[in-house]
Design a protein around this motif. Structure first.
Motif, PDB file in Angstrom:
ATOM      1  N   LYS A 190       0.829  -1.215   0.000  1.00 16.09           N
ATOM      2  CA  LYS A 190       0.000   0.000   0.000  1.00 16.09           C
ATOM      3  C   LYS A 190       0.860   1.259   0.000  1.00 16.09           C
ATOM      4  O   LYS A 190       0.484   2.281  -0.589  1.00 16.09           O
ATOM      5  CB  LYS A 190      -0.939  -0.001   1.201  1.00 16.09           C
ATOM      6  N   ARG A 295       3.522   8.557   0.886  1.00 17.68           N
ATOM      7  CA  ARG A 295       2.307   7.974   1.445  1.00 17.68           C
ATOM      8  C   ARG A 295       2.450   7.680   2.941  1.00 17.68           C
ATOM      9  O   ARG A 295       3.538   7.367   3.425  1.00 17.68           O
ATOM     10  CB  ARG A 295       1.957   6.668   0.723  1.00 17.68           C
ATOM     11  N   ARG A 346      -6.832   8.298   0.572  1.00 19.91           N
ATOM     12  CA  ARG A 346      -6.977   7.546  -0.676  1.00 19.91           C
ATOM     13  C   ARG A 346      -7.758   6.249  -0.496  1.00 19.91           C
ATOM     14  O   ARG A 346      -8.350   5.740  -1.431  1.00 19.91           O
ATOM     15  CB  ARG A 346      -5.586   7.226  -1.248  1.00 19.91           C
ATOM     16  N   ASP A 347      -7.740   5.697   0.741  1.00 22.44           N
ATOM     17  CA  ASP A 347      -8.418   4.415   0.919  1.00 22.44           C
ATOM     18  C   ASP A 347      -8.503   4.096   2.409  1.00 22.44           C
ATOM     19  O   ASP A 347      -7.677   4.559   3.204  1.00 22.44           O
ATOM     20  CB  ASP A 347      -7.639   3.291   0.217  1.00 22.44           C
ATOM     21  N   GLU A 349      -9.544   0.467   4.857  1.00 22.76           N
ATOM     22  CA  GLU A 349      -9.919  -0.946   4.844  1.00 22.76           C
ATOM     23  C   GLU A 349     -10.125  -1.424   6.278  1.00 22.76           C
ATOM     24  O   GLU A 349      -9.279  -1.217   7.135  1.00 22.76           O
ATOM     25  CB  GLU A 349      -8.822  -1.788   4.184  1.00 22.76           C
ATOM     26  N   THR A 423      -6.149   2.265  -9.562  1.00 19.80           N
ATOM     27  CA  THR A 423      -6.999   1.262  -8.916  1.00 19.80           C
ATOM     28  C   THR A 423      -6.222   0.560  -7.812  1.00 19.80           C
ATOM     29  O   THR A 423      -4.986   0.574  -7.784  1.00 19.80           O
ATOM     30  CB  THR A 423      -7.480   0.199  -9.922  1.00 19.80           C
ATOM     31  N   ARG A 424      -6.960  -0.089  -6.911  1.00 20.76           N
ATOM     32  CA  ARG A 424      -6.306  -0.838  -5.846  1.00 20.76           C
ATOM     33  C   ARG A 424      -5.414  -1.938  -6.402  1.00 20.76           C
ATOM     34  O   ARG A 424      -4.369  -2.250  -5.814  1.00 20.76           O
ATOM     35  CB  ARG A 424      -7.356  -1.457  -4.916  1.00 20.76           C
ATOM     36  N   ASP A 425      -5.824  -2.556  -7.495  1.00 17.19           N
ATOM     37  CA  ASP A 425      -5.013  -3.632  -8.067  1.00 17.19           C
ATOM     38  C   ASP A 425      -3.602  -3.143  -8.375  1.00 17.19           C
ATOM     39  O   ASP A 425      -2.628  -3.894  -8.250  1.00 17.19           O
ATOM     40  CB  ASP A 425      -5.657  -4.169  -9.355  1.00 17.19           C
ATOM     41  N   TRP A 427      -1.798  -1.224  -6.705  1.00 18.01           N
ATOM     42  CA  TRP A 427      -0.933  -1.135  -5.529  1.00 18.01           C
ATOM     43  C   TRP A 427      -0.212  -2.442  -5.268  1.00 18.01           C
ATOM     44  O   TRP A 427       0.812  -2.461  -4.569  1.00 18.01           O
ATOM     45  CB  TRP A 427      -1.752  -0.795  -4.281  1.00 18.01           C
ATOM     46  N   TYR A 428      -0.739  -3.539  -5.781  1.00 21.05           N
ATOM     47  CA  TYR A 428      -0.189  -4.844  -5.442  1.00 21.05           C
ATOM     48  C   TYR A 428       0.650  -5.436  -6.570  1.00 21.05           C
ATOM     49  O   TYR A 428       1.095  -6.559  -6.473  1.00 21.05           O
ATOM     50  CB  TYR A 428      -1.329  -5.798  -5.073  1.00 21.05           C
TER      51      TYR A 428
END
Length: 439
Positions: A190, A295, A346-347, A349, A423-425, A427-428
């Motif tokens: 992240k 970040r 930004r997100d 969880e 997109t979140r994808d 980040w990984y």
């Protein structure tokens, strides 16, 4: 129900308003309650009742248990797993009815011999704090109370990773060690860590996050802690890993940071110690230590209830025994503080179910090594931790009690760019810069 046990059980059931699924035994040998109950409670003496009489709330019961005046055998979860137990203690009744109920309870305890001055609290209870909350000196004292009780004690239930925060139970995580490694990896992804970056881990514990980031993502890392025992072990782990040239562990308050900039900052299980009154300042300090485009990931336990207009001043078990001056805030308060500190959210969880599994694993490990725990820290502290961890597990298993959130934020650059994948994808992926956005 004859004898002291029957009167005690009936009194507690009157207070909470429901039948309790526990078997009670009293000092006079009497017993009451369902014979097949998985939880058994023994009032070893009248002093246990006197503790409750002087503090008719969770603190009185906790003092009785921690001191050993009240013993619990069998399934501690069954004892604690009474729906809305704390809220039920007088909360579902009118004030007048609640006062009458407490008066009846007090009268019963007095007739059972619970008379006399308030018993001395257990030795592990933290009391007598002075001055404003969350000063540097008071925060250091709170950290010492909680963390400097022996690294070997923590290792009994944390395991070899020595990670004292919620694990990430991904599909491939078969053990607690796997799940903690997965959590560190999720944080690194992240944050978009890459070789050569500079990472700050605030409240670094025993160094597991900075070690993982240096080993697997090639960063240079700084971890800060107020705990002397954490400092000693974290530095030894860094040296044993051969990473002393890339990882530095300091005993330092976040308010003493003066070596900006960092490319990324992790704050895992730290902001609960900062306090609502200083959270905006905390966010501002971290913002100022991030480079533009850097970040921040804030991982913290969250309350699911809004902050009260008038904070309660009633002493609690958590404050006196576990986290002195700790403050569990709604995630909305954390997000607000980060934004007011200059960061862009930004997100977020929720890992609520993950923490319930983590706590269950810690409880199981502590139970397996309970005799050793008593040898290391004494019976009072061992009982404190068993009660705290088991109650916390239940707190995360039910909705509307406790949660834990990872909030990801960024310091945009002068043009407003975040430098993050769309997109979140993204980040990984192996290339964290894939598909970066421009405003």
């Amino acid at each position: 129900m004859g004898g002291a046990a029957g009167k005690i059980l009936a009194t507690f059931e009157d207070v909470v308003g429901i039948a309790l699924p526990v078997r009670v035994r009293a000092w006079d040998g009497s017993q009451a309650g369902p014979t097949d109950s998985p939880a058994r409670v023994t009032f070893r003496n009248r002093r246990a009742l006197r503790r409750v009489l002087w503090s008719p709330n969770e603190l009185g019961v906790a003092r009785a248990y921690v001191s050993g005046d009240l013993e619990v055998d069998g399934d501690i979860y069954a004892l604690l797993d009474v729906p809305d137990l704390v809220e039920r203690i007088g909360a579902h009744r009118s004030r007048e009815t609640g006062l009458r109920t407490l008066a009846r309870a007090g009268g019963t305890f007095v007739r059972l011999g619970a008379v006399g001055p308030p018993p001395k609290p257990p030795t592990v209870e933290m009391r007598g704090r002075r001055g404003l909350r969350h000063t540097r000196a008071r925060d250091a004292a709170s950290v010492t109370h909680h963390y400097d009780v022996g690294n070997e004690f923590y290792r009994l239930f944390l395991g070899p990773t020595m990670v004292y925060s919620c694990a990430y139970w991904s599909p491939g995580a078969a053990t607690l060690e796997d799940a903690q490694a997965a959590k560190n990896e999720v944080v690194c992804r992240k944050l978009g860590l890459r070789p050569g970056m500079r990472l700050l881990d605030v409240g670094c514990g025993w160094g597991s996050m900075v070690l993982h980031a240096a080993r697997h993502h090639g960063v240079d890392a700084v971890g800060i802690t107020l705990s002397g025992e954490q400092l000693e072990l974290a530095r030894r782990r860094v040296a044993d890993a051969g990473l002393s040239d890339r990882v530095e562990i300091r005993q330092q308050d976040y308010r003493e940071l003066d070596d900006a900039p960092y490319d990324a900052i992790s704050s895992i299980g730290m902001s609960e110690h900062v306090g609502v009154s200083r959270l905006v300042d905390y966010a501002g300090i971290l913002h100022d230590h991030l480079r533009p485009g850097g970040r921040l990931l804030n991982h913290a336990i969250a309350s699911v209830k809004p902050l009260p207009d008038t904070p309660s001043r009633a002493p609690s078990f958590i404050d006196r025994y576990v986290f002195p001056d700790g403050e569990i805030l709604p995630v909305s308060a954390v997000v607000d503080a980060l934004e007011r500190g200059g960061l862009e959210i930004r997100d977020t969880e929720s890992l609520r179910e993950h923490y319930a599994l983590t706590l269950r694993a810690w409880v199981a490990s502590l139970r397996e090594s309970y005799d050793r725990a008593v040898d290391l820290v004494g019976a009072e502290r061992a009982r404190t931790w068993l009660l705290y961890l088991a109650a916390s597990a239940l707190g995360f298993e039910y909705p509307y009690r406790l949660s834990v959130h990872q909030v990801l934020a960024v310091r945009p650059d002068a043009s407003g760019a975040s430098g993050m994948a769309r997109t979140r994808d993204g980040w990984y992926r192996d290339d964290p810069g894939h598909g970066r956005d421009r405003p």
